[in-house]
Design a protein around this motif. Structure first.
Motif, PDB file in Angstrom:
ATOM      1  N   LEU A 504      -0.847   7.432  50.838  1.00 49.44           N
ATOM      2  CA  LEU A 504      -1.752   6.705  49.966  1.00 49.44           C
ATOM      3  C   LEU A 504      -1.790   7.372  48.597  1.00 49.44           C
ATOM      4  O   LEU A 504      -1.792   8.602  48.496  1.00 49.44           O
ATOM      5  N   PRO A 505      -1.828   6.584  47.510  1.00 50.99           N
ATOM      6  CA  PRO A 505      -1.937   7.181  46.177  1.00 50.99           C
ATOM      7  C   PRO A 505      -3.287   7.861  45.985  1.00 50.99           C
ATOM      8  O   PRO A 505      -4.282   7.498  46.622  1.00 50.99           O
ATOM      9  N   VAL A 506      -3.320   8.845  45.073  1.00 53.38           N
ATOM     10  CA  VAL A 506      -4.530   9.626  44.832  1.00 53.38           C
ATOM     11  C   VAL A 506      -5.261   9.070  43.620  1.00 53.38           C
ATOM     12  O   VAL A 506      -4.680   8.923  42.532  1.00 53.38           O
ATOM     13  N   LEU A 507      -6.539   8.744  43.786  1.00 48.45           N
ATOM     14  CA  LEU A 507      -7.353   8.197  42.700  1.00 48.45           C
ATOM     15  C   LEU A 507      -7.619   9.271  41.651  1.00 48.45           C
ATOM     16  O   LEU A 507      -8.056  10.391  41.974  1.00 48.45           O
ATOM     17  N   LEU A 508      -7.377   8.954  40.393  1.00 43.19           N
ATOM     18  CA  LEU A 508      -7.694   9.848  39.276  1.00 43.19           C
ATOM     19  C   LEU A 508      -9.049   9.406  38.731  1.00 43.19           C
ATOM     20  O   LEU A 508      -9.145   8.521  37.866  1.00 43.19           O
ATOM     21  N   ASP A 509     -10.119   9.989  39.261  1.00 41.50           N
ATOM     22  CA  ASP A 509     -11.463   9.459  39.015  1.00 41.50           C
ATOM     23  C   ASP A 509     -12.269  10.238  37.982  1.00 41.50           C
ATOM     24  O   ASP A 509     -13.415   9.892  37.702  1.00 41.50           O
ATOM     25  N   ASN A 510     -11.686  11.302  37.402  1.00 45.76           N
ATOM     26  CA  ASN A 510     -12.410  12.079  36.393  1.00 45.76           C
ATOM     27  C   ASN A 510     -11.774  11.833  35.033  1.00 45.76           C
ATOM     28  O   ASN A 510     -10.693  12.337  34.724  1.00 45.76           O
ATOM     29  N   ASP A 511     -12.447  11.054  34.198  1.00 41.22           N
ATOM     30  CA  ASP A 511     -11.882  10.663  32.904  1.00 41.22           C
ATOM     31  C   ASP A 511     -11.675  11.836  31.967  1.00 41.22           C
ATOM     32  O   ASP A 511     -10.892  11.738  31.003  1.00 41.22           O
ATOM     33  N   THR A 512     -12.369  12.953  32.208  1.00 42.48           N
ATOM     34  CA  THR A 512     -12.266  14.080  31.285  1.00 42.48           C
ATOM     35  C   THR A 512     -11.151  15.050  31.660  1.00 42.48           C
ATOM     36  O   THR A 512     -10.837  15.958  30.885  1.00 42.48           O
ATOM     37  N   SER A 513     -10.567  14.886  32.844  1.00 41.19           N
ATOM     38  CA  SER A 513      -9.485  15.785  33.272  1.00 41.19           C
ATOM     39  C   SER A 513      -8.194  15.405  32.570  1.00 41.19           C
ATOM     40  O   SER A 513      -7.860  14.217  32.450  1.00 41.19           O
ATOM     41  N   SER A 514      -7.451  16.415  32.131  1.00 41.82           N
ATOM     42  CA  SER A 514      -6.165  16.158  31.486  1.00 41.82           C
ATOM     43  C   SER A 514      -5.059  16.103  32.531  1.00 41.82           C
ATOM     44  O   SER A 514      -5.240  16.527  33.681  1.00 41.82           O
ATOM     45  N   LEU A 515      -3.893  15.587  32.134  1.00 40.93           N
ATOM     46  CA  LEU A 515      -2.744  15.575  33.034  1.00 40.93           C
ATOM     47  C   LEU A 515      -2.409  17.004  33.465  1.00 40.93           C
ATOM     48  O   LEU A 515      -2.034  17.246  34.616  1.00 40.93           O
ATOM     49  N   MET A 516      -2.555  17.938  32.547  1.00 45.05           N
ATOM     50  CA  MET A 516      -2.298  19.338  32.855  1.00 45.05           C
ATOM     51  C   MET A 516      -3.310  19.865  33.867  1.00 45.05           C
ATOM     52  O   MET A 516      -2.957  20.561  34.820  1.00 45.05           O
ATOM     53  N   ASP A 517      -4.588  19.520  33.667  1.00 38.34           N
ATOM     54  CA  ASP A 517      -5.628  19.970  34.586  1.00 38.34           C
ATOM     55  C   ASP A 517      -5.366  19.478  36.009  1.00 38.34           C
ATOM     56  O   ASP A 517      -5.672  20.171  36.990  1.00 38.34           O
ATOM     57  N   LEU A 518      -4.838  18.275  36.120  1.00 39.53           N
ATOM     58  CA  LEU A 518      -4.587  17.680  37.437  1.00 39.53           C
ATOM     59  C   LEU A 518      -3.252  18.127  38.021  1.00 39.53           C
ATOM     60  O   LEU A 518      -2.912  17.748  39.142  1.00 39.53           O
ATOM     61  N   GLY A 519      -2.492  18.899  37.270  1.00 40.69           N
ATOM     62  CA  GLY A 519      -1.206  19.375  37.759  1.00 40.69           C
ATOM     63  C   GLY A 519      -0.138  18.311  37.795  1.00 40.69           C
ATOM     64  O   GLY A 519       0.860  18.436  38.511  1.00 40.69           O
ATOM     65  N   ILE A 520      -0.331  17.240  37.027  1.00 42.16           N
ATOM     66  CA  ILE A 520       0.639  16.147  37.029  1.00 42.16           C
ATOM     67  C   ILE A 520       1.883  16.585  36.276  1.00 42.16           C
ATOM     68  O   ILE A 520       1.806  17.061  35.137  1.00 42.16           O
ATOM     69  N   GLY A 521       3.032  16.448  36.924  1.00 43.25           N
ATOM     70  CA  GLY A 521       4.272  16.967  36.364  1.00 43.25           C
ATOM     71  C   GLY A 521       5.135  15.907  35.723  1.00 43.25           C
ATOM     72  O   GLY A 521       4.792  14.714  35.677  1.00 43.25           O
ATOM     73  N   ASN A 522       6.278  16.343  35.263  1.00 44.02           N
ATOM     74  CA  ASN A 522       7.245  15.454  34.630  1.00 44.02           C
ATOM     75  C   ASN A 522       7.790  14.452  35.637  1.00 44.02           C
ATOM     76  O   ASN A 522       7.940  14.746  36.821  1.00 44.02           O
ATOM     77  N   GLU A 523       8.040  13.223  35.158  1.00 41.06           N
ATOM     78  CA  GLU A 523       8.597  12.129  35.976  1.00 41.06           C
ATOM     79  C   GLU A 523       7.652  11.687  37.092  1.00 41.06           C
ATOM     80  O   GLU A 523       8.079  11.191  38.129  1.00 41.06           O
ATOM     81  N   SER A 524       6.347  11.860  36.870  1.00 42.02           N
ATOM     82  CA  SER A 524       5.358  11.369  37.841  1.00 42.02           C
ATOM     83  C   SER A 524       5.181   9.856  37.672  1.00 42.02           C
ATOM     84  O   SER A 524       5.501   9.280  36.623  1.00 42.02           O
ATOM     85  N   ILE A 525       4.650   9.226  38.723  1.00 40.52           N
ATOM     86  CA  ILE A 525       4.386   7.780  38.703  1.00 40.52           C
ATOM     87  C   ILE A 525       2.881   7.571  38.807  1.00 40.52           C
ATOM     88  O   ILE A 525       2.225   8.086  39.731  1.00 40.52           O
ATOM     89  N   ILE A 526       2.316   6.815  37.873  1.00 37.26           N
ATOM     90  CA  ILE A 526       0.890   6.503  37.891  1.00 37.26           C
ATOM     91  C   ILE A 526       0.725   4.991  38.031  1.00 37.26           C
ATOM     92  O   ILE A 526       1.343   4.214  37.275  1.00 37.26           O
TER      93      ILE A 526
END
Length: 532
Positions: A504-526
């Protein structure tokens, strides 16, 4: 064939029976005698499925105690069956002709929902082969009403080559009968007794030297019974004990379970084990490779360090030395210290932590990528392979996540034992980006290639877009950009991260978190969805 047991003396208390018209409706006789206001003899049955009429009392008179308020019934004897012998069941299962009703049941539904009869090609040839008992090696007699072996020594002469026997859901309850059956089948290697309510084992069984696989799911067998059976099961390789309400592991003569020198797989799913100390009593089973503990009550995992091994120090054998698969799904594990303990198992490469608080990222747990990054040796996680690509992406993303948190709390590094190792492995810098910086790229510098996919029902068909986005971009900023990219000004958006290996995909529910804060890497799919 001999008659069914006690046919001339009626029913007895503790006897297993089934409904005359339904061999799957099984229960235990708890009363035999008169019922006030009615003539004749009645049989009080406590049904396994709980579908009775009362708790053992009628009109204020109690005849027996059923296990629940509506699991008991008082039944006339002709409406109950005391079962048949194993040999009768074999005859019925493999040599009797199909009835017209059975033939009518073989159909498929057409697109217009009409029945279309199905003819089994080669059925007569298959039936002929199965009816030659001397060649029969596998037999399934599930829910056939088997309650006793049959004429002594006739089993061996009838099915001398039987290797696998499924007796699920029958009326067996006495281990003596099981011993007689196994004693007459010298080639028998696999026996399934699931859903037979077995009485406590007291007398000695003959050595069951050929049995390699024994399934005792939902039989009521506790660990004391297992210890007594151990003396007969000298070559057992797989033992399944699902759903037996086992809460304690009780070794017979020491602090650890001994013997079972060939046991490779032990299945204790769906029991009541709550303390890790009980699991540790299994740690000296030297051939144990797979241990299933799904659906128990465990809240922690602890692998002993050198100072905790006590009795183990006298041997060179490490706890769970050969264990490579440990399944712990659907327990109550909620801490990362327990997760990190799995790294200490010498040869563990497969585990399951799904349906534990620690794995529920929507309720305070952590996402799959964090668990993979913390588990250095795991190759199969929650039933799916951890590919080299997923491991690398998870570990890089995890390092980014930890770095973003260290800027707020430097002490957090103590909670991440693999951080320094992984940071060094991937050569990741931890400085914040500076304007116009050149030279080595930092974790916050540069851009990430992110693919955005619209999945909302009212968004229409839109082609995925791949964009270069700053690592410092927040979830809120990304939502704003998606409104512009896909012309979605009238919709309230929500974003999900689609991770490899995660169902299941993970909900990104905190609008103030950055991609870096969430550990989102290169070539990710949102995934871009809309609020319902």
């Amino acid at each position: 064939m001999q008659d069914s047991p006690d046919s001339s003396h009626g029913f007895r208390v503790c006897q297993r029976v089934h409904s005359s018209g339904d061999s799957r409706r099984i229960g235990t006789v708890n009363y035999v005698g008169p019922v006030e206001g009615y003539s004749g003899t009645w049989v009080g049955v406590d049904w396994d499925n709980g579908e009775g009429k009362h708790d053992g009392s009628i009109n204020g008179v109690r005849y027996f105690h059923a296990k629940s308020e509506r699991s008991g019934s008082l039944v006339r004897a002709p409406n109950l069956s005391q079962g048949i012998s194993l040999l009768e069941a074999l005859e019925k299962r493999y040599r009797s002709k199909s009835t017209n009703d059975e033939e009518d049941e073989m159909y498929v539904l057409s697109t217009s929902n009409n029945r279309v009869s199905v003819q089994l090609v080669g059925k007569d040839k298959i039936q002929d082969k199965l009816s030659r008992f001397e060649e029969l090696t596998n037999a399934s007699l599930a829910y056939m009403g088997v309650s006793f072996p049959g004429i002594p020594y006739q089993i061996n002469t009838t099915v001398p080559n039987m290797k696998e026997l499924d007796l699920t859901g029958n009326l067996l309850s006495d281990w003596k009968d099981v011993g007689k059956i196994c004693g007459q089948l010298p080639a028998l290697q696999a026996l399934n007794l699931s859903n037979n309510l077995m009485s406590p084992y007291k007398s000695e069984l003959p050595p069951l030297e050929s049995i390699r696989i024994l399934v005792l799911n939902n039989t009521g067998a506790d660990w004391e019974q297992v210890e007594l059976l151990r003396q007969s099961l000298t070559a057992i390789e797989e033992l399944h004990l699902i759903g037996n309400n086992i809460s304690r592991v009780l070794p017979m003569s020491s602090s650890f379970v001994q013997g079972f020198n060939s046991l490779r797989l032990l299945n204790l799913d769906d029991n009541c084990i709550a303390e890790w100390d009980e699991v540790m009593k299994l740690s000296q089973l030297r051939c144990l490779e797979q241990l299933y503990l799904n659906k128990n009550c465990l809240n922690s995992i602890l692998y002993p360090d050198n100072g905790q091994q006590d009795e183990l120090e006298a041997t060179s054998y490490k706890p769970f030395q050969n264990l490579h698969c440990l399944l712990l799904g659907d327990n109550d594990i909620g801490d990362l210290v327990s997760v990190d303990s799995l790294n200490l198992f010498p040869n563990l490469v497969e585990t399951r932590l799904s349906e534990n608080p620690i794995a529920d990222s929507t309720s305070g747990g952590v996402p799959r990528f964090v668990l993979i990054a913390r588990l250095a040796k795991i190759k199969v996680f929650n039933g799916s392979e951890v590919t080299p690509r997923e491991r690398k992406d998870s570990e890089i993303r995890y390092v980014r996540l930890v770095i973003s948190r260290l800027h707020a709390n430097a002490e957090e590094i103590k909670q991440h034992p693999r951080f320094s190792e992984l940071k060094s492995l991937y050569g990741i810098e931890d400085e914040r980006p500076s304007t116009g910086a050149s030279g080595p790229q930092t974790i916050g510098s540069g851009f990430l290639s992110i693919t955005l996919k619209c999945v909302g029902a009212s968004m229409g068909e839109k082609q995925p877009l791949t964009k270069k986005l700053p690592a410092t971009a927040t979830v809120g900023k990304l939502k704003f950009l998606c409104e512009s990219f896909f012309k979605l000004k009238s919709l309230k958006l929500k974003l999900f991260l689609q991770e490899e290996g995660c169902p299941l995909p993970v909900l990104l529910d905190n609008d103030t978190s950055s991609l870096m804060d969430l550990g989102i890497g290169n070539e990710s799919i949102i995934l871009v969805d809309e609020e319902s």
